[in-house]
Design a protein around this motif. Structure first.
Motif, PDB file in Angstrom:
ATOM      1  N   PRO A  36      31.363  69.075  44.577  1.00  0.00           N
ATOM      2  CA  PRO A  36      31.266  70.510  44.897  1.00  0.00           C
ATOM      3  C   PRO A  36      29.825  70.960  45.130  1.00  0.00           C
ATOM      4  O   PRO A  36      29.583  71.807  46.005  1.00  0.00           O
ATOM      5  N   ARG A  37      28.879  70.393  44.399  1.00  0.00           N
ATOM      6  CA  ARG A  37      27.476  70.769  44.577  1.00  0.00           C
ATOM      7  C   ARG A  37      26.971  70.328  45.954  1.00  0.00           C
ATOM      8  O   ARG A  37      26.274  71.077  46.643  1.00  0.00           O
ATOM      9  N   ILE A  38      27.354  69.121  46.350  1.00  0.00           N
ATOM     10  CA  ILE A  38      26.936  68.627  47.666  1.00  0.00           C
ATOM     11  C   ILE A  38      27.569  69.476  48.766  1.00  0.00           C
ATOM     12  O   ILE A  38      26.898  69.867  49.731  1.00  0.00           O
ATOM     13  N   ARG A  39      28.851  69.803  48.615  1.00  0.00           N
ATOM     14  CA  ARG A  39      29.536  70.605  49.636  1.00  0.00           C
ATOM     15  C   ARG A  39      28.940  71.999  49.731  1.00  0.00           C
ATOM     16  O   ARG A  39      28.907  72.600  50.800  1.00  0.00           O
ATOM     17  N   GLN A  40      28.481  72.526  48.577  1.00  0.00           N
ATOM     18  CA  GLN A  40      27.869  73.853  48.578  1.00  0.00           C
ATOM     19  C   GLN A  40      26.509  73.825  49.273  1.00  0.00           C
ATOM     20  O   GLN A  40      26.175  74.715  50.062  1.00  0.00           O
TER      21      GLN A  40
ATOM     22  N   GLU B 107      37.914  69.767  55.675  1.00  0.00           N
ATOM     23  CA  GLU B 107      38.512  70.835  54.901  1.00  0.00           C
ATOM     24  C   GLU B 107      37.568  71.305  53.801  1.00  0.00           C
ATOM     25  O   GLU B 107      36.820  70.536  53.219  1.00  0.00           O
ATOM     26  N   LYS B 108      37.669  72.610  53.505  1.00  0.00           N
ATOM     27  CA  LYS B 108      36.885  73.161  52.400  1.00  0.00           C
ATOM     28  C   LYS B 108      37.500  72.707  51.091  1.00  0.00           C
ATOM     29  O   LYS B 108      38.698  72.471  50.999  1.00  0.00           O
ATOM     30  N   PRO B 109      36.674  72.599  50.035  1.00  0.00           N
ATOM     31  CA  PRO B 109      37.225  72.193  48.755  1.00  0.00           C
ATOM     32  C   PRO B 109      38.310  73.151  48.290  1.00  0.00           C
ATOM     33  O   PRO B 109      38.244  74.351  48.540  1.00  0.00           O
ATOM     34  N   ALA B 110      39.292  72.599  47.616  1.00  0.00           N
ATOM     35  CA  ALA B 110      40.361  73.442  47.079  1.00  0.00           C
ATOM     36  C   ALA B 110      39.844  74.190  45.866  1.00  0.00           C
ATOM     37  O   ALA B 110      38.708  74.041  45.448  1.00  0.00           O
ATOM     38  N   SER B 111      40.729  75.002  45.292  1.00  0.00           N
ATOM     39  CA  SER B 111      40.345  75.778  44.112  1.00  0.00           C
ATOM     40  C   SER B 111      39.789  74.876  43.035  1.00  0.00           C
ATOM     41  O   SER B 111      40.218  73.742  42.846  1.00  0.00           O
ATOM     42  N   SER B 112      38.828  75.403  42.283  1.00  0.00           N
ATOM     43  CA  SER B 112      38.179  74.608  41.242  1.00  0.00           C
ATOM     44  C   SER B 112      39.070  74.390  40.040  1.00  0.00           C
ATOM     45  O   SER B 112      38.733  73.638  39.126  1.00  0.00           O
ATOM     46  N   ALA B 113      40.223  75.069  40.004  1.00  0.00           N
ATOM     47  CA  ALA B 113      41.136  74.866  38.882  1.00  0.00           C
ATOM     48  C   ALA B 113      41.612  73.425  38.888  1.00  0.00           C
ATOM     49  O   ALA B 113      42.232  72.966  39.826  1.00  0.00           O
ATOM     50  N   SER B 114      41.306  72.710  37.816  1.00  0.00           N
ATOM     51  CA  SER B 114      41.627  71.283  37.775  1.00  0.00           C
ATOM     52  C   SER B 114      43.058  71.064  37.339  1.00  0.00           C
ATOM     53  O   SER B 114      43.567  71.761  36.474  1.00  0.00           O
ATOM     54  N   PRO B 115      43.750  70.094  37.931  1.00  0.00           N
ATOM     55  CA  PRO B 115      45.106  69.781  37.503  1.00  0.00           C
ATOM     56  C   PRO B 115      45.105  69.168  36.114  1.00  0.00           C
ATOM     57  O   PRO B 115      44.096  68.682  35.631  1.00  0.00           O
ATOM     58  N   GLU B 116      46.262  69.201  35.481  1.00  0.00           N
ATOM     59  CA  GLU B 116      46.357  68.650  34.135  1.00  0.00           C
ATOM     60  C   GLU B 116      46.103  67.147  34.151  1.00  0.00           C
ATOM     61  O   GLU B 116      46.369  66.462  35.117  1.00  0.00           O
ATOM     62  N   GLU B 117      45.586  66.673  33.017  1.00  0.00           N
ATOM     63  CA  GLU B 117      45.271  65.247  32.903  1.00  0.00           C
ATOM     64  C   GLU B 117      46.545  64.472  32.560  1.00  0.00           C
ATOM     65  O   GLU B 117      46.677  63.906  31.482  1.00  0.00           O
TER      66      GLU B 117
ATOM     67  N   ASP C 257      28.325  70.163  55.818  1.00  0.00           N
ATOM     68  CA  ASP C 257      28.674  69.203  56.874  1.00  0.00           C
ATOM     69  C   ASP C 257      28.482  67.747  56.458  1.00  0.00           C
ATOM     70  O   ASP C 257      28.782  66.834  57.234  1.00  0.00           O
ATOM     71  N   LEU C 258      27.990  67.523  55.246  1.00  0.00           N
ATOM     72  CA  LEU C 258      27.732  66.148  54.790  1.00  0.00           C
ATOM     73  C   LEU C 258      29.023  65.549  54.245  1.00  0.00           C
ATOM     74  O   LEU C 258      29.570  66.010  53.244  1.00  0.00           O
ATOM     75  N   ARG C 259      29.506  64.492  54.903  1.00  0.00           N
ATOM     76  CA  ARG C 259      30.748  63.857  54.466  1.00  0.00           C
ATOM     77  C   ARG C 259      30.509  63.004  53.224  1.00  0.00           C
ATOM     78  O   ARG C 259      29.448  62.418  53.062  1.00  0.00           O
ATOM     79  N   ILE C 260      31.561  62.922  52.376  1.00  0.00           N
ATOM     80  CA  ILE C 260      31.458  62.181  51.114  1.00  0.00           C
ATOM     81  C   ILE C 260      32.639  61.236  50.991  1.00  0.00           C
ATOM     82  O   ILE C 260      33.800  61.653  51.123  1.00  0.00           O
ATOM     83  N   ILE C 261      32.348  59.974  50.744  1.00  0.00           N
ATOM     84  CA  ILE C 261      33.381  58.972  50.471  1.00  0.00           C
ATOM     85  C   ILE C 261      33.258  58.587  48.994  1.00  0.00           C
ATOM     86  O   ILE C 261      32.167  58.240  48.526  1.00  0.00           O
ATOM     87  N   VAL C 262      34.353  58.664  48.273  1.00  0.00           N
ATOM     88  CA  VAL C 262      34.365  58.339  46.844  1.00  0.00           C
ATOM     89  C   VAL C 262      35.028  56.984  46.643  1.00  0.00           C
ATOM     90  O   VAL C 262      36.075  56.706  47.219  1.00  0.00           O
TER      91      VAL C 262
END
Length: 479
Positions: free
Chosen positions: A68-72, A128-138, A76-81
């Motif tokens: 999220p920090r990089i996207r902010q 695509e823009k990042p989705a909501s920061s609400a994290s899904p359950e673990e 335009d910088l693509r990220i591969i995880v």
């Protein structure tokens, strides 16, 4: 002369950095690599690099937290995880935080280079823009680290960022509803309801009112599943069993985005995401004239195929230990599998897929006092001599049913002698005889419950109750 693209690689494993540096260098890219998240962030802030490839876990931070920090800072910088934590949760988090792609370790270098090429070529507006920061359950609804499951995880992760209609296909017991629930729980509509409807379990003359509701002369209007799922997800399981009239109404909903209740006139907006599932070959059903081709293409926007367990045998030890842990967490005894048991599990053909494996593990935990599960217990429960294809029909006929049942009951009694407390033995044995009896009778009558009830000597309502209680799938039209 156009400068070569620069790729920033962050991974605390030196061998990974070396391999990636060599492969990317040979492909014509410039590479800067680091073992630290902080250095990667510094490079990004300074405007360096055209693409980021980052590991998830590094000594000084998480690659996922950096996304999220990089996207902010640089949208335009693509990220591969890339990650050795090859599970659904990692794929979902990477995608929802804005990663271009997620790759599980170990990965194929050709696949990586292909992803790098696509990432660098993708127009900025397509990211695509990042989705909501609400994290899904673990929670991990799906278990497995095989290559085929990694593909499923990536598909689910991508689909959580949209409301596209999905068609899940796979044999019974492969986990189609688990995938549907994952798409809902990690998607945009997770705040709404998840409504599951099994087409095979609803009488054909009631399906339309079940789905769309009904105007009643007494007691007002009854809401259907489409209304109950408003704002959420409607999961239509065994869609191949939907009768033609309901298929036509469903097609109109998908085309127009609204529906009317049975007997009603006022249109109601359909605010649902539809996920369908089937174990049937719908293309064959189309050729046979039992399923509408136009509906198929409306539902099959994004197809997801779940592999049978025999196609991912490497996941069996992980799945079996997962089910053992579930039994332990539910208050059962702690048990472990030895190597011979694992080998035996991996040699079985699993016609019932993951559900069959789960039932086997739960049965062994309940019936046997041994802390270590060996191949002998697996063999006793798989009852291979009876299931083996080499057993002839004549051999099966020669053994009276009472003898077969007696041997089965004996396993319970032997377990009782060895210290396993026995409760509700009568009900347990009756249920195990009752289920195949009803299931095979339904198959013989092609799913016709009236004929099946007559053959069994049961009232139709009693049969329907037993079908629900025993969770018997009703498949119409089988041979």
């Amino acid at each position: 002369m156009t400068p070569l693209p620069t790729i920033l690689v962050a991974d605390d494993d030196r061998s990974i950095r070396t391999v990636l540096g060599q492969a990317l260098g040979r492909a014509g890219y410039q590479v800067q690599s680091t073992p630290n998240a902080a250095t990667l962030w510094q490079w990004v802030e300074e405007g360096e690099g055209d693409l980021v490839i980052t590991d998830v876990i590094m000594p000084d931070g998480s690659g996922l937290d950096l996304i999220p920090r990089i996207r902010q800072a640089r949208p335009d910088l693509r990220i591969i995880v890339m990650s050795a934590q090859s599970n659904l949760m990692t794929a979902v988090k990477a995608t929802q935080r804005g990663a271009f792609e997620y790759l599980a370790k170990p990965f194929d270098l050709k696949e990586l280079l292909n992803v790098v090429g696509r990432a660098l070529a993708a127009p900025a507006q397509d990211i695509e823009k990042p989705a909501s920061s609400a994290s899904p359950e673990e929670r991990l609804p799906l278990i497995g680290q095989s290559v085929v499951m990694q593909g499923i995880y990536r598909s689910i992760a991508r689909l959580t960022t949209s409301d596209l209609t999905v068609m899940i296909s796979g044999e019974s017991g492969t986990g189609k509803e688990l995938v549907a629930r994952a798409l809902h729980e990690y998607g945009r509509r997770r705040g709404g309801p998840f409504i599951a409807v099994n087409m095979a379990a609803i009488p054909r003359d009631q399906i339309e009112s079940e789905l769309f509701g009904q105007e009643r002369t007494v007691g007002g209007r009854s809401s259907g599943r489409f209304e109950q799922a408003a704002g959420g997800t409607l999961f239509l399981d065994e869609i191949g069993d939907m009768p033609p009239e309901a298929q036509t109404r469903l097609l109109r909903v998908l085309q127009d985005g609204e529906f009317t209740t049975v007997g009603g006139r006022a249109p109601i907006r359909a605010d649902v995401r539809i996920i369908a599932a089937t174990h049937r070959d719908l293309r064959q059903a189309i050729r046979a004239g039992t399923f509408r081709e136009d509906l198929y293409y409306r539902l099959n926007v994004v197809p997801v195929r779940l592999p049978p367990l025999r196609e991912r045998l490497e996941d069996i030890p992980l799945l079996a230990r997962h089910f053992l842990a579930q039994c332990r967490d539910a208050g059962g005894p702690s048990k472990v599998l030895d190597e011979s048991a694992i080998a035996r599990l991996q040699s079985w053909r699993w016609p019932g897929n993951v559900r069959e494996l789960e039932n086997l593990i739960r049965r062994i935990v309940a019936l046997y006092p041994q802390e270590t599960i060996g191949s002998d217990l697996i063999d006793a429960e798989l009852a291979e001599p009876l299931a083996n294809e080499a057993v002839t029909e004549q051999t099966a006929v020669e053994e009276p049913l009472s003898d077969s049942v007696s041997r089965h009951i004996m396993r319970y009694l032997v377990a009782g002698r060895e210290g396993m407390p026995l409760h509700d033995l009568y009900a347990r044995v009756i249920a195990e005889v009752e289920r195949p009896l009803i299931q095979m009778t339904l198959a013989e009558t092609r799913g016709n419950q009236i004929k099946a009830a007559s053959m069994l000597g049961l009232n139709r309502n009693t049969l329907r109750k037993k079908i629900r209680e025993l969770e018997i799938p009703v498949v119409r039209g089988v041979v």
